[in-house]
Structure formats: C-alpha cells, structure tokens
Scaffold this active site. Structure first.
Site, PDB file in Angstrom:
ATOM      1  N   LEU A  96       0.799  -1.154  -0.314  1.00 27.87           N
ATOM      2  CA  LEU A  96      -0.016  -0.058   0.033  1.00 27.87           C
ATOM      3  C   LEU A  96       0.839   1.113   0.002  1.00 27.87           C
ATOM      4  CD1 LEU A  96      -2.341  -1.701   2.850  1.00 27.87           C
ATOM      5  CD2 LEU A  96      -3.075  -1.152   0.199  1.00 27.87           C
ATOM      6  N   PRO A  97       0.439   2.464  -0.400  1.00 27.01           N
ATOM      7  CA  PRO A  97       1.122   3.674  -0.545  1.00 27.01           C
ATOM      8  C   PRO A  97       1.634   4.242   0.652  1.00 27.01           C
ATOM      9  CG  PRO A  97      -0.922   3.892  -1.974  1.00 27.01           C
ATOM     10  CD  PRO A  97      -1.106   2.399  -0.969  1.00 27.01           C
ATOM     11  N   ASN A 101      -3.187   4.357   4.604  1.00 28.39           N
ATOM     12  CA  ASN A 101      -3.714   3.312   3.991  1.00 28.39           C
ATOM     13  C   ASN A 101      -3.678   1.887   4.705  1.00 28.39           C
ATOM     14  OD1 ASN A 101      -2.276   5.194   1.274  1.00 28.39           O
ATOM     15  ND2 ASN A 101      -4.542   4.706   1.422  1.00 28.39           N
ATOM     16  N   LYS A 202      14.434  -0.075   4.921  1.00 30.55           N
ATOM     17  CA  LYS A 202      14.012   0.537   3.813  1.00 30.55           C
ATOM     18  C   LYS A 202      14.087   2.201   3.966  1.00 30.55           C
ATOM     19  CE  LYS A 202      11.922   1.023  -0.003  1.00 30.55           C
ATOM     20  NZ  LYS A 202      10.361   0.524  -0.426  1.00 30.55           N
ATOM     21  N   LYS A 277       7.381  11.089   0.272  1.00 31.92           N
ATOM     22  CA  LYS A 277       6.726  10.404   1.520  1.00 31.92           C
ATOM     23  C   LYS A 277       7.819   9.846   2.255  1.00 31.92           C
ATOM     24  CE  LYS A 277       4.951   6.517   1.229  1.00 31.92           C
ATOM     25  NZ  LYS A 277       5.653   5.264   1.636  1.00 31.92           N
TER      26      LYS A 277
END
Length: 329
Positions: A96-97, A101, A202, A277
């Site tokens: 998911l973004p 979400n 990440k 983001k």
C-alpha cells in the site's frame, strides 16, 4: 500452535526438494494454500502475478477495481474488501502507498483484523512509519495473528522479474514462514530484527537512493553543459568511482538507457510523491533519534518542490528534468 503448524509445512517442503525434480515440477496449484494480496498498484500487481506463477492461488482486493482485471484473467479470485480476503486466506500480503492506507486496510470497518483467523500470517510490504508497523503488530497479536513488516527494494522492474529485495521485521520464529512466500517475488529476503526494523532498513535505503539520484542528475547535467555526450559520460561514470545504481541501472537522462522511466517521459517506476513521502519518514525518524541528516533533509526539500511543480506522478528520476527546467533549459 499456529506457528508450529506452519513450521511443519516448511519442514515437509524441504523434504520434497530431495525427490525427483519432475515430481516437484508437476505439483498442482491445489497443493498450495490460498494467499491473500491487497494493493495491486505498480508494485503489488507484478508481485501478485509472481505468486500465481509459483502455483499459489491468490485472493486479491484493491480499492480500484480496474486494477484487478489483469490478475483476475490470470486466475486470481477478486473480492470487494480486505475483510473478505482475511475471511478466505490465512496468509496475506499487503502493498500500500502510505501509513494511513495501511491503518485503514488493517483496522478500518472492512479491514483485515475484522475477520482475520487466529494463527494468520500478515506481511506488509508497504513503506511506512516503523511506529505504525509496531501498532499493527500489536493489534494483530490481540486477534491471535502474526504481523511482519517486509518492505521492498528494486522497483517495478525487479517486481516484474521476481528479483526484489525484502527487508523483514518481526518474530524470528515466523521468518521461515514469511520467506517461503517472499522468495516467490524476490531473490533476497533478509531478516532485520523485530517488527519495524524492516521499515528502518528501507527508509535508510531510500534516503540514500534519493541523494544518489539527485547527485547523478546534477553530474549528468553538468557534463552535458560542458559538451560531453551523455552516453559517453554515463559509460565513464560506470567504469569509475562515481558508479552507483542511479547511473548504471536507472539513469535519469532520456536516451541513455532503454527500459527505464527516463526513456518513457518518466512514466511508471517509483513516483516522486512516494519518494517525498519516504524522505518525510526518514526526516521524522531522524528528528526522533536526534540524527543529523543534512543531505537527506535537502533531498526531501527538493522532492517536495517537485511535487508542488507538477512532478508528483512522474518517476523520481525526473529530478534531472526538474533541475534543467530550473535553469530555464
């Protein structure tokens, strides 16, 4: 008990590898249990396809129904919402973004945790705030399920070819169970530690990626202004100490490399808005840990400016185009 049962399946799976290879190759799809997949965007779609290719029946859902058609044509079962996926599958992957979400898909009115089965394995491959991963893990534990964060690196190309890198955080005893599925979609599946550490890895990777892409774009632009042929300059960089992923695999200059977004008007790939983001997540965690990240901060500002100037939906390598437009070229 659920973890023990899952573990027993993988011990059996290892034994199978010793039997005749022809027998292994003819195992039917029915021999593998259903896997849920939620989020069929640029990354999720090819990831789910690779699960199908490896013989896993897939039950999928996406907020945009049109995203499901291609997967449905390949044999996936499509349902209306995440709760329905959880009702039918006890192993679920989400891609998911953003953090909001993920929160909605797991804890919303039609969320996974409304219908999750006890003992279910929930793997989130979204890139989100590590604190949200920990919150989802705690919520899943209350329902008797296991949550692991497993964000990816490699981009759309690696997602399509099944060569992603997964950075996994969660209970170590559950790693083997997660690895079985993730290995169908990636060549590297790395255990990082407890829940949230996959996200930490990440975020660090993407901060470096953004800095490297901006540096590559500035370097290529300068070389072009000095009269160098961009393909020649790229060749020199990639045999020299300046070589990096942004120069040798994902070059931002149109015409230098085939099969990358810069050769397609920066369409597809990893969007500028998503990079902004991720850099925001890096900034937040840097602030919380009192870590100096001056280049990361500058990269965040640049990608935020790009979003404000019409680059949000373009691939993040469009920073090259952004820099040239800033010069009036």
């Amino acid at each position: 008990m659920a973890a023990v049962l899952r573990g027993s399946r993988y011990l059996v799976g290892r034994c199978y590898r010793h039997v005749d290879s022809m027998f292994v190759s003819t195992r039917s799809m029915a021999s593998k249990t259903q896997v849920g997949f939620i989020g069929l965007g640029n990354m999720g779609n090819p990831m789910a396809k690779n699960l199908l290719k490896h013989g896993y029946p897939v039950i999928a859902s996406d907020v945009f129904p049109e995203s499901c058609k291609e997967l449905q044509d390949m044999g996936a079962q499509i349902v209306d919402n995440p709760g329905e996926v959880a009702d039918k599958a006890d192993r679920i992957i989400t891609m998911l973004p953003s953090s909001p979400n993920v929160i909605d898909v797991y804890t919303g009115p039609n969320g996974i945790l409304k219908k999750v089965k006890k003992g279910s394995l929930l793997i989130d491959s979204s890139t989100i705030d590590p604190a949200v991963s920990k919150e989802m893990a705690a919520a899943a534990e209350k329902m008797g399920a296991v949550f692991m964060d497993a964000p990816v690196s490699g981009g759309v190309g690696a997602a399509s070819s099944g060569k992603l890198t997964f950075m996994v955080g969660g209970a170590e005893q559950e790693f083997t169970a997660a690895q079985e599925l993730l290995s169908c979609m990636g060549t590297n599946v790395v255990y990082c530690g407890q829940v949230g550490t996959g996200q930490a890895a990440k975020i660090c990777n993407n901060m470096l990626l953004a800095i490297g892409m901006i540096g590559t774009s500035e370097t290529m632009n300068l070389g072009i202004r000095l009269g160098l042929d961009p393909k020649l300059l790229s060749k020199i960089l990639n045999m020299s100490s300046g070589r990096c992923w942004s120069s040798d695999t994902y070059n931002p200059v149109p015409g230098v490399m085939d099969g990358v977004p810069s050769g397609n008007n920066y369409q597809g790939g990893f969007g500028t808005q998503l990079m902004a983001k991720d850099l925001g997540l890096a900034q937040s965690t840097a602030t919380n840990t009192k870590t100096a990240v001056p280049l990361g901060s500058l990269a965040h500002q640049i990608y935020r400016m790009m979003c404000a100037r019409g680059y949000a939906s373009k691939d993040f390598s469009s920073v090259f185009q952004f820099l040239r437009e800033e010069e009036g070229q």
